[in-house]
Motif scaffolding. Structure first.
Motif, PDB file in Angstrom:
ATOM      1  N   GLU A  13      -2.941  10.658  -2.238  1.00 61.35           N
ATOM      2  CA  GLU A  13      -4.061  11.676  -1.985  1.00 61.35           C
ATOM      3  C   GLU A  13      -4.944  10.930  -1.073  1.00 61.35           C
ATOM      4  OE1 GLU A  13      -5.582  13.906  -4.084  1.00 61.35           O
ATOM      5  OE2 GLU A  13      -3.556  14.309  -4.169  1.00 61.35           O
ATOM      6  N   LEU A  14      -5.014   9.491  -0.891  1.00 60.58           N
ATOM      7  CA  LEU A  14      -6.000   8.860   0.147  1.00 60.58           C
ATOM      8  C   LEU A  14      -5.249   9.095   1.440  1.00 60.58           C
ATOM      9  CD1 LEU A  14      -7.091   5.862  -2.088  1.00 60.58           C
ATOM     10  CD2 LEU A  14      -8.567   7.551  -1.113  1.00 60.58           C
ATOM     11  N   ALA A  15      -4.002   9.265   1.674  1.00 64.25           N
ATOM     12  CA  ALA A  15      -3.318   9.366   2.858  1.00 64.25           C
ATOM     13  C   ALA A  15      -3.769  10.789   3.425  1.00 64.25           C
ATOM     14  CB  ALA A  15      -1.864   9.226   2.848  1.00 64.25           C
ATOM     15  N   GLY A  16      -4.116  11.713   2.745  1.00 69.47           N
ATOM     16  CA  GLY A  16      -4.302  13.142   2.959  1.00 69.47           C
ATOM     17  C   GLY A  16      -5.905  13.514   3.172  1.00 69.47           C
ATOM     18  N   PRO A  70      -5.383  -2.119   4.021  1.00 72.36           N
ATOM     19  CA  PRO A  70      -5.610  -2.682   2.705  1.00 72.36           C
ATOM     20  C   PRO A  70      -6.798  -2.345   1.703  1.00 72.36           C
ATOM     21  CG  PRO A  70      -5.024  -4.137   4.590  1.00 72.36           C
ATOM     22  CD  PRO A  70      -5.328  -2.752   5.055  1.00 72.36           C
ATOM     23  N   ARG A  71      -7.835  -1.835   2.257  1.00 74.91           N
ATOM     24  CA  ARG A  71      -8.914  -1.325   1.370  1.00 74.91           C
ATOM     25  C   ARG A  71      -8.804  -0.055   1.038  1.00 74.91           C
ATOM     26  NH1 ARG A  71     -14.135  -3.927   5.011  1.00 74.91           N
ATOM     27  NH2 ARG A  71     -12.780  -5.811   5.675  1.00 74.91           N
ATOM     28  N   THR A  72      -8.170   0.732   1.776  1.00 74.82           N
ATOM     29  CA  THR A  72      -7.931   2.105   1.089  1.00 74.82           C
ATOM     30  C   THR A  72      -6.729   1.996  -0.171  1.00 74.82           C
ATOM     31  OG1 THR A  72      -8.468   3.093   3.139  1.00 74.82           O
ATOM     32  CG2 THR A  72      -7.044   4.465   1.592  1.00 74.82           C
ATOM     33  N   ALA A  73      -5.716   0.983   0.079  1.00 73.80           N
ATOM     34  CA  ALA A  73      -4.766   0.752  -0.918  1.00 73.80           C
ATOM     35  C   ALA A  73      -5.507   0.283  -2.112  1.00 73.80           C
ATOM     36  CB  ALA A  73      -3.736  -0.196  -0.372  1.00 73.80           C
ATOM     37  N   GLU A  74      -6.527  -0.839  -1.799  1.00 67.24           N
ATOM     38  CA  GLU A  74      -7.202  -1.205  -3.171  1.00 67.24           C
ATOM     39  C   GLU A  74      -7.886  -0.127  -3.879  1.00 67.24           C
ATOM     40  OE1 GLU A  74      -8.905  -3.632  -5.946  1.00 67.24           O
ATOM     41  OE2 GLU A  74      -7.181  -3.878  -4.738  1.00 67.24           O
TER      42      GLU A  74
END
Length: 159
Positions: free
Chosen positions: A93-96, A144-148
Motif C-alpha cells: 500500500e505504501l509503495a503505491g 526504513p521509516r516507511t517500512a516502520e
C-alpha cells in the motif's frame, strides 16, 4: 533530528524489521519505539549498543499465513496469525500511495481495535508517524521509516 541521528534511526529500524512485533506469543517488541525515543532525545550514539543488549528479547518475524488483499482484509483484521501478512500488505500500500493517504484510510478502520496488544500497536504507529514527520527531506522519505509505518500498522491490524 540531525542528519547523523537520522541515519542512526534508519539503520536501527532496518535491523529491527526482521523481528516480529511480539515475543513469547504476546509481549510487545518495544525496540522500534525505544530507538525512536532515544534518537529524539539526543541519545542516538547509544542506539546500537542498546539494541545489542535488547537483541535477546527479539524473535524472528512469524511465517506468512496468507496474502492480504483489498478483497479479503476484513476477514484478516484482528487475526494474530496474520502478524507477518499485514506488514507485507501495508508495504504494498505504501509503495503505491503517500503514507498520509494510507494512514487516513486505515486509522479509522483500525480505531475500534485501539486496545489490542495492550495499545502497543497504536503507540508504535505514533512513533512511526513522528519519524516520518521529522524526516529532513519529506519528499524523499526513507524506506526504513516507511517500512516502520507498515510494520506498526500491520501489528495494529493483526491485534
Amino acid at each position: 533530528m540531525t542528519d547523523d541521528t537520522s541515519g542512526t534511526l534508519d539503520e536501527a529500524l532496518e535491523r529491527l524489521h526482521a523481528s516480529g512485533p511480539e515475543r513469547l506469543g504476546w509481549l510487545s517488541n518495544h525496540a522500534p519505539m525505544a530507538v525512536e525515543a532515544l534518537v529524539r532525545h539526543g541519545q542516538g550514539r547509544t542506539v546500537h549498543r542498546w539494541l545489542d543488549r535488547y537483541r535477546h528479547k527479539l524473535e524472528e518475524m512469524p511465517r506468512p499465513h496468507a496474502r492480504i488483499t483489498e478483497e479479503n482484509w476484513h476477514e484478516a483484521l484482528g487475526d494474530p496469525r496474520r502478524l507477518a501478512d499485514w506488514p507485507a500488505y501495508f508495504e504494498r500500500e505504501l509503495a503505491g500511495r503517500p503514507w498520509r493517504d494510507v494512514l487516513a484510510v486505515w486509522w479509522p478502520r483500525l480505531l475500534p481495535g485501539i486496545a489490542g496488544g495492550a495499545t502497543h500497536p497504536v503507540i508504535r504507529v505514533g512513533h512511526a508517524v513522528r519519524t516520518l514527520l521529522d524526516d529532513p527531506d519529506p519528499g524523499a522519505t526513507t524506506a526504513p521509516r516507511t517500512a516502520e509505518l507498515a510494520h506498526a500498522l500491520g501489528y495494529w491490524a493483526a491485534r
